[in-house]
Design an enzyme around this catalytic site. Structure first.
Site, mmCIF file in Angstrom:
data_model
loop_
_atom_site.group_PDB
_atom_site.id
_atom_site.type_symbol
_atom_site.label_atom_id
_atom_site.label_comp_id
_atom_site.label_asym_id
_atom_site.label_seq_id
_atom_site.Cartn_x
_atom_site.Cartn_y
_atom_site.Cartn_z
ATOM 1 N N TYR A 1 2.771 -14.591 26.049
ATOM 2 C CA TYR A 1 2.210 -14.128 24.782
ATOM 3 C C TYR A 1 3.161 -13.122 24.130
ATOM 4 C CZ TYR A 1 -0.660 -11.111 21.798
ATOM 5 O OH TYR A 1 -1.132 -10.342 20.767
ATOM 6 N N ARG B 1 -15.715 9.147 25.627
ATOM 7 C CA ARG B 1 -14.445 8.567 26.060
ATOM 8 C C ARG B 1 -14.437 8.341 27.567
ATOM 9 N NH1 ARG B 1 -10.533 11.745 27.549
ATOM 10 N NH2 ARG B 1 -11.119 13.389 26.107
ATOM 11 N N LYS C 1 -11.069 -13.094 22.518
ATOM 12 C CA LYS C 1 -10.984 -14.546 22.461
ATOM 13 C C LYS C 1 -12.259 -15.191 23.024
ATOM 14 C CE LYS C 1 -6.741 -13.692 21.064
ATOM 15 N NZ LYS C 1 -6.512 -12.270 21.323
ATOM 16 N N ASP D 1 -2.891 -12.843 33.337
ATOM 17 C CA ASP D 1 -3.573 -12.899 32.048
ATOM 18 C C ASP D 1 -4.343 -14.212 31.997
ATOM 19 O OD1 ASP D 1 -4.344 -13.179 29.403
ATOM 20 O OD2 ASP D 1 -2.513 -12.301 28.585
#
Length: 419
Positions: free
Chosen positions: A136, A84, A234, A209
């Protein structure tokens, strides 16, 4: 780890870093957009990939799945303790991502909304966010449904109206959240102008973004942004088989805050997903050029179709911010917004009739996708909320892929025949 660390002990990668500062003598490309500096594709393929960092000298970075690492003595280790905290495969990806934005630091998260969560969690109770009005849906929900429970307020504003942007800033404003182009209406924001307004006020951080363009077509840090955020699911991955997010920055204090939150909240990606995104980056430049040419051809076809009311695509001269897009970006991606004549019935028939385009969520993959924002990405919004945003039932969002352009145009034409 900074991108400068990539160069340590590896002369070849140092040369790659230097390439990024060498620009073509021409300032614009054949379509009037900013000319792409030399070296992007080379960095995407080589930064962080040094075979000599692995004892096996692998040219392709391995997928290292171990959740824990042997220590020489208590807290004496080779930089890795627990999965982690840090992972070698994730390190490779974060270095490469940072280099593509010409940045020092990169962090990855389990999803794009995981990156949004980390950036919100960086704030404190009582802080205020100024966010793009055309946003978004997932980010909007995070601000209104999650940040609000942390006593973090948000005001939405049209970032193309710079006077309103400055008016809405409050003494407790700590974050500007910008999308450009926006989702799904492809509004282009003057990032440099917005950053200049934001940085008039102390402690305001500007996040952009950049998912819709990728660092190949736009690099917001060059325009004054503090952090650039991505849904790596994406264009960056490009193959619709990963969900992941990223935050890229130059400021070490911001990096340390977000690195702490990445670990403390546990929203880290798997090594296998990091491997897939890293592989996707190697063809990013090639894919984005094909997305660009295909989408512009599709947009031009749609703009002249009698069953289309209007088309929004930054590469079209008819786009309201076409000139701005050419000024601040290196081109345009595969995203097209098309408003059909009619409403929900016509849009439904059109979408059901597509054969090459797939009716599905998401965007930015090699395959072409189509969707209805009013019933999909903004389906949870009340009708009046969608109307206020301009998300009408006749709106279709296209993510134009890299197929043969003739097949894409023929598919759209045969779907129109059914409407």
């Amino acid at each position: 780890m900074s991108t400068q660390d990539v160069c340590n002990g590896f002369e070849g990668h140092c040369k790659i870093q230097l390439i990024s500062s060498i620009y073509f003598t021409r300032s614009v490309d054949k379509d009037g957009f900013r000319a792409q500096p030399r070296g992007f594709a080379t960095k995407a393929i080589h930064v962080g990939q040094d075979p000599e960092q692995w004892s096996c000298m692998a040219v392709v970075p391995p997928i290292l799945m171990s959740s824990t690492y042997k220590q020489h003595a208590p807290d004496e280790h080779n930089g890795f303790k627990y999965g982690r905290l840090r992972n070698p495969t994730r390190d490779v990806l974060e270095r490469c991502l940072a280099s593509l934005d010409n940045a020092k630091f990169g962090l990855t998260f389990s999803t794009g909304l995981g990156a949004v969560t980390a950036l919100i969690t960086m704030l404190e109770s009582g802080d205020h966010i100024v966010a793009e009005r055309d946003l978004y849906g997932g980010s909007c929900t995070s601000f209104t449904k999650i940040a609000s429970k942390m006593n973090i307020s948000v005001d939405f504003v049209d970032f193309t109206d710079l006077a309103k942007v400055e008016e809405i800033v409050k003494p407790n404003t700590k974050l500007f959240w910008v999308e450009s182009p926006t989702n799904p209406l492809l509004k282009v924001v003057d990032i440099e102008a917005v950053c200049k307004i934001a940085h008039k006020f102390p402690e305001v951080v500007v996040v952009v973004d950049n998912t819709f363009l990728s660092p190949y077509f736009q690099r917001p840090l060059e325009l004054g942004a503090d952090i650039v955020m991505y849904s790596l699911s994406k264009y960056m991955n490009g193959h619709s088989d990963v969900v992941m997010g990223a935050a890229i920055m130059n400021d070490e204090t911001l990096y340390q805050k977000l690195q702490f939150l990445q670990n403390a909240t546990g929203i880290v990606p798997s090594p296998f997903d990091c491997y897939l995104v890293n592989r996707g980056l190697k063809t990013l430049a090639l894919r984005m050029e094909r997305h660009r040419t295909n989408a512009l051809a599709v947009a031009k076809f749609l703009e002249g179709h009698p069953k289309v009311d209007r088309v929004l695509h930054p590469g079209l001269p008819s786009h309201p911010q076409h000139a701005l897009s050419k000024k601040q970006t290196y081109g345009h991606s595969g995203m097209v917004a098309v408003f059909l004549k009619g409403g929900m019935d016509e849009a439904s028939v059109f979408l059901r009739s597509l054969r090459v385009f797939t009716l599905a969520e998401s965007l930015g993959g090699v395959e072409s996708l189509a969707g209805s924002p009013s019933r999909m990405t903004f389906g949870s919004f009340a009708p009046e909320e969608r109307a206020a945003l301009g998300i009408v039932d006749g709106l279709i969002r296209l993510s134009v892929g890299v197929e043969d352009i003739d097949d894409l145009v023929e598919d759209l034409e045969q779907a129109f025949e059914k409407v």
